[in-house]
Design an enzyme around this catalytic site. Sequence first.
Site, PDB file in Angstrom:
ATOM      1  N   ARG A  46      -7.252   7.021 -24.921  1.00  0.00           N
ATOM      2  CA  ARG A  46      -7.481   7.202 -26.169  1.00  0.00           C
ATOM      3  C   ARG A  46      -7.814   6.117 -27.464  1.00  0.00           C
ATOM      4  NH1 ARG A  46      -7.130  12.688 -25.081  1.00  0.00           N
ATOM      5  NH2 ARG A  46      -5.035  12.588 -23.069  1.00  0.00           N
TER       6      ARG A  46
ATOM      7  N   ASP B 217      -9.744  20.324 -18.803  1.00  0.00           N
ATOM      8  CA  ASP B 217      -9.285  21.315 -19.397  1.00  0.00           C
ATOM      9  C   ASP B 217      -9.904  22.354 -19.233  1.00  0.00           C
ATOM     10  OD1 ASP B 217      -7.158  20.121 -20.360  1.00  0.00           O
ATOM     11  OD2 ASP B 217      -6.796  20.217 -21.988  1.00  0.00           O
TER      12      ASP B 217
ATOM     13  N   ARG C 279      -4.015  21.530 -23.418  1.00  0.00           N
ATOM     14  CA  ARG C 279      -3.679  21.415 -24.635  1.00  0.00           C
ATOM     15  C   ARG C 279      -3.966  22.437 -25.583  1.00  0.00           C
ATOM     16  NH1 ARG C 279      -4.267  15.674 -27.220  1.00  0.00           N
ATOM     17  NH2 ARG C 279      -5.753  16.064 -24.917  1.00  0.00           N
TER      18      ARG C 279
HETATM   19  N1  LIG Z   1     -13.152  12.646 -34.522  1.00  0.00           N
HETATM   20  C1  LIG Z   1     -13.671  11.658 -34.035  1.00  0.00           C
HETATM   21  N2  LIG Z   1     -14.600  10.499 -34.464  1.00  0.00           N
HETATM   22  C2  LIG Z   1     -14.679   9.734 -34.382  1.00  0.00           C
HETATM   23  N3  LIG Z   1     -13.493   9.218 -32.863  1.00  0.00           N
HETATM   24  C3  LIG Z   1     -12.995  10.440 -32.535  1.00  0.00           C
HETATM   25  C4  LIG Z   1     -13.188  11.478 -32.979  1.00  0.00           C
HETATM   26  N4  LIG Z   1     -12.222  12.042 -32.437  1.00  0.00           N
HETATM   27  C5  LIG Z   1     -11.789  11.324 -31.023  1.00  0.00           C
HETATM   28  N5  LIG Z   1     -12.412  10.452 -30.313  1.00  0.00           N
HETATM   29  C6  LIG Z   1     -12.435   8.982 -29.600  1.00  0.00           C
HETATM   30  O1  LIG Z   1     -12.681  10.115 -28.139  1.00  0.00           O
HETATM   31  C7  LIG Z   1     -11.688   9.686 -28.228  1.00  0.00           C
HETATM   32  C8  LIG Z   1     -11.152  10.686 -26.883  1.00  0.00           C
HETATM   33  O2  LIG Z   1     -11.088  11.967 -27.580  1.00  0.00           O
HETATM   34  P1  LIG Z   1      -9.721  12.525 -26.712  1.00  0.00           P
HETATM   35  O3  LIG Z   1      -9.254  13.978 -27.576  1.00  0.00           O
HETATM   36  O4  LIG Z   1      -8.044  12.085 -26.509  1.00  0.00           O
HETATM   37  O5  LIG Z   1      -9.577  13.152 -25.936  1.00  0.00           O
HETATM   38  P2  LIG Z   1     -10.957  13.677 -24.895  1.00  0.00           P
HETATM   39  O6  LIG Z   1     -12.313  13.700 -24.751  1.00  0.00           O
HETATM   40  O7  LIG Z   1     -10.730  13.534 -23.215  1.00  0.00           O
HETATM   41  O8  LIG Z   1     -11.080  15.085 -25.250  1.00  0.00           O
HETATM   42  C9  LIG Z   1     -10.673   9.219 -28.985  1.00  0.00           C
HETATM   43  O9  LIG Z   1      -9.367   8.608 -28.678  1.00  0.00           O
HETATM   44  C10 LIG Z   1     -11.027   8.646 -30.136  1.00  0.00           C
HETATM   45  O10 LIG Z   1     -11.791   7.311 -29.685  1.00  0.00           O
HETATM   46  O1  LIG Z   2      -2.132  12.011 -20.281  1.00  0.00           O
HETATM   47  P1  LIG Z   2      -2.598  12.756 -21.953  1.00  0.00           P
HETATM   48  O2  LIG Z   2      -2.918  11.552 -22.877  1.00  0.00           O
HETATM   49  O3  LIG Z   2      -0.536  12.379 -22.247  1.00  0.00           O
HETATM   50  O4  LIG Z   2      -2.687  14.087 -22.325  1.00  0.00           O
HETATM   51  C1  LIG Z   2      -2.762  14.723 -21.833  1.00  0.00           C
HETATM   52  C2  LIG Z   2      -3.655  16.315 -22.453  1.00  0.00           C
HETATM   53  O5  LIG Z   2      -4.584  15.581 -21.369  1.00  0.00           O
HETATM   54  C3  LIG Z   2      -5.245  16.806 -20.769  1.00  0.00           C
HETATM   55  O6  LIG Z   2      -4.487  16.626 -19.234  1.00  0.00           O
HETATM   56  C4  LIG Z   2      -6.539  16.610 -20.738  1.00  0.00           C
HETATM   57  O7  LIG Z   2      -7.675  17.041 -21.891  1.00  0.00           O
HETATM   58  P2  LIG Z   2      -8.600  15.915 -23.070  1.00  0.00           P
HETATM   59  O8  LIG Z   2      -9.179  16.313 -21.938  1.00  0.00           O
HETATM   60  O9  LIG Z   2      -8.794  16.442 -23.807  1.00  0.00           O
HETATM   61  O10 LIG Z   2      -7.844  14.439 -22.547  1.00  0.00           O
HETATM   62  C5  LIG Z   2      -4.751  17.728 -21.427  1.00  0.00           C
HETATM   63  O11 LIG Z   2      -4.333  19.288 -20.849  1.00  0.00           O
HETATM   64  C6  LIG Z   2      -3.043  17.555 -22.084  1.00  0.00           C
HETATM   65  O12 LIG Z   2      -2.752  18.086 -22.785  1.00  0.00           O
HETATM   66 MG   LIG Z   3      -9.614  17.200 -25.513  1.00  0.00          MG
END
Ligand SMILES: Nc1ncnc2c1ncn2[C@@H]1O[C@H](COP(=O)(O)OP(=O)(O)O)[C@@H](O)[C@H]1O
Ligand SMILES: O=P(O)(O)OC[C@H]1O[C@](O)(COP(=O)(O)O)[C@@H](O)[C@@H]1O
Ligand SMILES: [Mg+2]
Length: 331
Positions: free
Chosen positions: A79, A135, A179
Amino acid sequence: MSTQQDQIKRIGVLTSGGDAPGMNAAIRAVVRSCVYYGIEPFGIYRGYEGLIENDVEQMNAGSVKHIIHQGGTILKSARSPQFKTKEGMAQAWENIQEHELDALVVIGGDGTFKGAMEFGNKYDFPIVGIPGTIDNDIYGTDFAIGFDTALNTVVEAVDKIRDTATSHNRLFFIEVMGRDAGFIAMYSGIGGGAEEVLIPEKDRGIEQLFESLERTSKRNKSSRLVIVAEGDKNGSVYDLEEQVKEQFGDRYETKVTILGHVQRGGRPSCGDRVLASRLGVLSVEALRDGKRDIMVGIRNRKVEYTELDHATKRNPKMDKELVRVADIISI
Ligand SMILES: Nc1ncnc2c1ncn2[C@@H]1O[C@H](COP(=O)(O)OP(=O)(O)O)[C@@H](O)[C@H]1O
Ligand SMILES: O=P(O)(O)OC[C@H]1O[C@](O)(COP(=O)(O)O)[C@@H](O)[C@@H]1O
Ligand SMILES: [Mg+2]
């Protein structure tokens, strides 16, 4: 004569956000499709973080051997708060230019797609997304990579908890991941025969749980399992346990289990491997066809292309039919 399809010569691939079983199968399919179409594949490590830090490596068909069955992601994930900054994005763009990448395939969840959209728009750069998150909170595909495997892991744990719960006549609160989404909870609740499932999409309040426990208390059940999505709005599993104790005194002997990150690991199911392989191939073909800012998905057994914006903004509502089925079979 140069065609649209000749324009993509180098593709970068990354995995981002929470890892999900099957991501390796997707990376493998992206890399192998690139090779098949005469495109040079580049692996970017640790998601957007590695793009900013220039942690990039050229890949070939051999770099992805023996990974289709492995959990996690060989490219690692992260992240990346930096990628949300102007400076972070500018550094990422510099590195993309240095490697002469023509397009990116990003494998991740809603956050990953939001980042891809911002970046793609800012630098006018083609990006295609592959849904990879346990998720399952992505619109435009029935299932995201990893969801099926995570469910099987959860249900195996739930079955085990059922054994001990029955032996001791106990009420268990089991917290599962999600989440902001109740897909894991709802599917594993149905598959594990839970007495009650609490999800963020359909907050029926604590009264619903009290009512259900009251109603079934006359049934002399030897065990009760309440599955709670992490994002449920009624508080933590410990809060729920406390509230049930206040309401029912010592009528139930209660226990709490939080399944946690065990849900994210393990060998991907065959379903996830096949889904990931299909989406990997489709992502490269989409880029060759000039598609951009879209996610590849499978809905109703058909290939679908969904705008990244749409895939993230419109979280799929919990399927009412599933809620109805869960209600009926848990009376
Ligand atoms: N609004 C945004 N602008 C730029 N980068 C973003 C934004 N939202 C998320 N990201 C990037 O995408 C990464 C992954 O998003 P995250 O929510 O942690 O996981 P997931 O893609 O599994 O939902 C973040 O750590 C960040 O680097
Ligand atoms: O391992 P981390 O960074 O604590 O994140 C936990 C979160 O990641 C997940 O396993 C997967 O969520 P994302 O796909 O958004 O990353 C959620 O269910 C949980 O809340
Ligand atoms: Mg997510």
